[in-house]
Write a protein that holds these residues in place. Structure first.
Motif, mmCIF file in Angstrom:
data_model
loop_
_atom_site.group_PDB
_atom_site.id
_atom_site.type_symbol
_atom_site.label_atom_id
_atom_site.label_comp_id
_atom_site.label_asym_id
_atom_site.label_seq_id
_atom_site.Cartn_x
_atom_site.Cartn_y
_atom_site.Cartn_z
ATOM 1 N N ALA A 362 5.695 14.539 -27.672
ATOM 2 C CA ALA A 362 5.802 14.281 -26.230
ATOM 3 C C ALA A 362 7.187 14.610 -25.680
ATOM 4 O O ALA A 362 7.304 15.280 -24.642
ATOM 5 C CB ALA A 362 5.445 12.823 -25.942
ATOM 6 N N GLN A 363 8.236 14.165 -26.340
ATOM 7 C CA GLN A 363 9.579 14.432 -25.828
ATOM 8 C C GLN A 363 9.903 15.919 -25.901
ATOM 9 O O GLN A 363 10.572 16.460 -25.007
ATOM 10 C CB GLN A 363 10.627 13.633 -26.595
ATOM 11 C CG GLN A 363 12.030 13.826 -26.031
ATOM 12 C CD GLN A 363 13.048 12.876 -26.636
ATOM 13 O OE1 GLN A 363 12.695 11.912 -27.305
ATOM 14 N NE2 GLN A 363 14.323 13.133 -26.387
ATOM 15 N N ARG A 364 9.427 16.594 -26.943
ATOM 16 C CA ARG A 364 9.654 18.036 -27.055
ATOM 17 C C ARG A 364 9.016 18.764 -25.876
ATOM 18 O O ARG A 364 9.603 19.695 -25.301
ATOM 19 C CB ARG A 364 9.070 18.542 -28.373
ATOM 20 C CG ARG A 364 9.438 19.981 -28.706
ATOM 21 C CD ARG A 364 8.793 20.402 -30.020
ATOM 22 N NE ARG A 364 9.109 19.470 -31.103
ATOM 23 C CZ ARG A 364 8.531 19.496 -32.299
ATOM 24 N NH1 ARG A 364 7.590 20.399 -32.555
ATOM 25 N NH2 ARG A 364 8.876 18.619 -33.226
ATOM 26 N N ALA A 365 7.817 18.349 -25.518
ATOM 27 C CA ALA A 365 7.140 18.969 -24.371
ATOM 28 C C ALA A 365 7.882 18.673 -23.074
ATOM 29 O O ALA A 365 8.026 19.546 -22.210
ATOM 30 C CB ALA A 365 5.702 18.471 -24.293
ATOM 31 N N GLN A 366 8.349 17.427 -22.940
ATOM 32 C CA GLN A 366 9.105 17.066 -21.740
ATOM 33 C C GLN A 366 10.395 17.875 -21.647
ATOM 34 O O GLN A 366 10.771 18.360 -20.570
ATOM 35 C CB GLN A 366 9.419 15.571 -21.742
ATOM 36 C CG GLN A 366 10.131 15.092 -20.488
ATOM 37 C CD GLN A 366 9.248 15.166 -19.258
ATOM 38 O OE1 GLN A 366 8.078 14.795 -19.308
ATOM 39 N NE2 GLN A 366 9.798 15.659 -18.160
ATOM 40 N N ASP A 367 11.087 18.035 -22.760
ATOM 41 C CA ASP A 367 12.318 18.825 -22.776
ATOM 42 C C ASP A 367 12.025 20.278 -22.384
ATOM 43 O O ASP A 367 12.831 20.914 -21.678
ATOM 44 C CB ASP A 367 12.967 18.786 -24.151
ATOM 45 C CG ASP A 367 13.558 17.417 -24.489
ATOM 46 O OD1 ASP A 367 13.735 16.616 -23.554
ATOM 47 O OD2 ASP A 367 13.816 17.164 -25.674
#
Length: 506
Positions: A362-367
């Motif tokens: 999730a955080q990778r996608a947000q980044d």
């Protein structure tokens, strides 16, 4: 707000009333001189594509429309004043475009696109009562013809306004209502602009009924926005960080735009387009999904892209996700209520690598989304133009005919836009045209009732099966995260993926 292709929209029957510009307005438009303000980069590509299609006798549906209900009976005079005020507020609606050499190739970028501006003091609308149409199909066909024939930005006006009255000529009743329909060429609008139209025309009409001044902010000038956009584009060089960023994304994607991962049954030639709609998660599930995202370094939109990446990995084995996603460019508050094409496409790309769970991705996608947003002031076309300008005239000439739009993945949080709480009660629906296509574009929309997805795709058995399987897998991921707090990524298995895709056709 719902979203329909015009070919599948089913409006209520009734008497049609339409607004057209006066003869004096039309004459003023025909005599409007060339204005020095250039179209935006997106507008220019759109206009060249539209001119080419018209020259080739091809069907094109470059308009965006909306329809929604009003209670009671139509006050024609009040609506006329409201619509006139609406048009006068938005300077992009005063423009039409031509080519410096009308007989030359419109894909030749040396054949300049020119703006003509109709003087505001010459713009006036008049109402025309039409016939009573007795079936939804008759209403749809009539409106479809008006939208297709009377919304070109290569003439003026590029907009259509009309009403369908849902009552007879007897005494007023408590259930009386009418539907306003409106469309304008894409050169002057985007879907957020259409939602603003929904709010603004309702405010203007009610103010006219009440005899008061409407409480609306200044809309800002889209023509001024166009000047700013061109000025910024003129400063780009190969050393610009935005150019480097775009080139990096395209290089990692093999130098091509992303594509829908499953078979659409249209690899040989374009097929007629159709729209499919899928509910993904209800309001409670969205709240829980968003909470999981927040707890793991992401917003809702980052979670959506993570779920999309997992969907494509499980269905076809893609280990890297890439999408072109529309991003609003209304970054200056003065343009918040403007009508115009305030959109750039941004790249959202990231690798799944060792991620085995949704929460691990999730955080990778947000980044990745944040990284794409950093490029939002510069379009991929401006980057291509910058690179080609460095390469010289021959390269520019070879590229000039590449005008086909790429597939997109759009996310809109409609809850943040004005009067969205009235979408359901007014049966508000966005309307888009359908033409032959070989691609699938995706619109994911979060509203008060939940999140749903619309897909425009070829009307083939393979495409129906594929988009259904895609939507069902995406929905499963969202719902599982909402219920369990996470989702375990299933390693790609071709046989299982083919079975799931086949099941989507059942």
């Amino acid at each position: 707000m719902d979203l329909n292709l015009i070919t599948h929209w089913k409006p209520e029957p009734g008497r049609v009333v339409e607004w057209k510009v006066t003869d004096a307005s039309a004459r003023a438009a025909a005599e409007a001189p060339v204005d020095p303000a250039l179209p935006t980069t997106m507008q220019e590509r759109h206009l060249r594509r539209a001119r080419l299609a018209a020259n080739n006798g091809e069907t094109q549906s470059p308009w965006i429309g909306i329809a929604f209900d009003f209670p009671g009976r139509l006050d024609t005079a009040a609506m006329t004043r409201a619509l006139e005020r609406y048009v006068l507020r938005h300077d992009t609606l005063h423009s039409w475009f031509s080519f410096e050499n009308a007989d030359a190739d419109p894909t030749d970028t040396t054949n300049a696109v020119r703006r003509h501006v109709v003087p505001a003091d010459s713009i006036a609308l008049t109402a025309h009562e039409g016939e009573t149409l007795t079936t939804p199909e008759q209403v749809r066909d009539h409106i479809a013809a008006r939208f297709a024939n009377d919304t070109s930005a290569l003439a003026w006006p590029a907009f259509v306004f009309g009403v369908v009255e849902h009552y007879d000529t007897g005494a007023p009743g408590s259930e009386d209502s009418f539907t306003l329909f409106h469309a304008v060429d894409h050169a002057h609008t985007d879907m957020q602009s259409m939602i603003l139209t929904f709010a603004e025309t309702r405010i203007l009409y009610q103010a006219e009924l009440d005899g008061v001044e409407p409480e609306l902010p200044d809309p800002g000038s889209y023509v001024e926005y166009s000047r700013r956009e061109r000025e910024k584009a003129a400063t780009l060089t190969l050393a610009s960080p935005e150019v480097h960023g775009w080139i990096g994304h395209l290089t990692r994607n093999g130098g091509t735009f992303p594509s829908f991962p499953l078979d659409l049954g249209a690899s040989d030639e374009p097929k007629p387009a159709i729209g499919s709609r899928f509910d993904l998660a209800d309001a409670d599930e969205c709240e829980r999904f968003g909470a999981v995202c927040k707890a793991h370094g992401s917003n809702f939109i980052g979670g959506v892209f993570a779920a999309l990446a997992i969907t494509e990995h499980e269905l076809v084995g893609r280990d890297r996700y890439m999408a072109l996603s529309p991003l609003t460019t209304r970054n200056d508050p003065q343009f918040y209520w403007s009508q115009g094409w305030f959109i750039n496409l941004i790249p959202v790309g990231f690798a799944l690598e060792d991620a085995t769970t949704f929460t691990g991705l999730a955080q990778r996608a947000q980044d990745a989304y944040r990284s794409g947003k950093a490029l939002g002031e510069v379009s991929v076309q401006q980057v291509i133009d910058t690179v080609l300008a460095q390469a010289g005239p021959e390269a520019t000439s070879q590229h000039a005919t590449t005008l086909a739009p790429p597939p997109i993945v759009s996310y809109i949080d409609g809850r943040r836009l004005p009067q969205t709480e009235n979408f359901t009660s007014t049966r508000a629906t966005g309307i888009v045209g359908g033409k032959a296509t070989q691609i699938a574009s995706i619109w994911i929309n979060r509203v008060l009732e939940g999140t749903w997805m619309a897909v425009s795709h070829p009307d083939t058995e393979e495409a129906h099966r594929s988009v259904t399987a895609y939507a069902e897998r995406l929905s499963t991921i969202l719902k599982t995260v909402a219920r369990d707090g996470d989702y375990t990524v299933t390693p790609f298995a071709p046989a299982a993926a083919e079975s799931a895709t086949a099941a989507g056709a059942q």
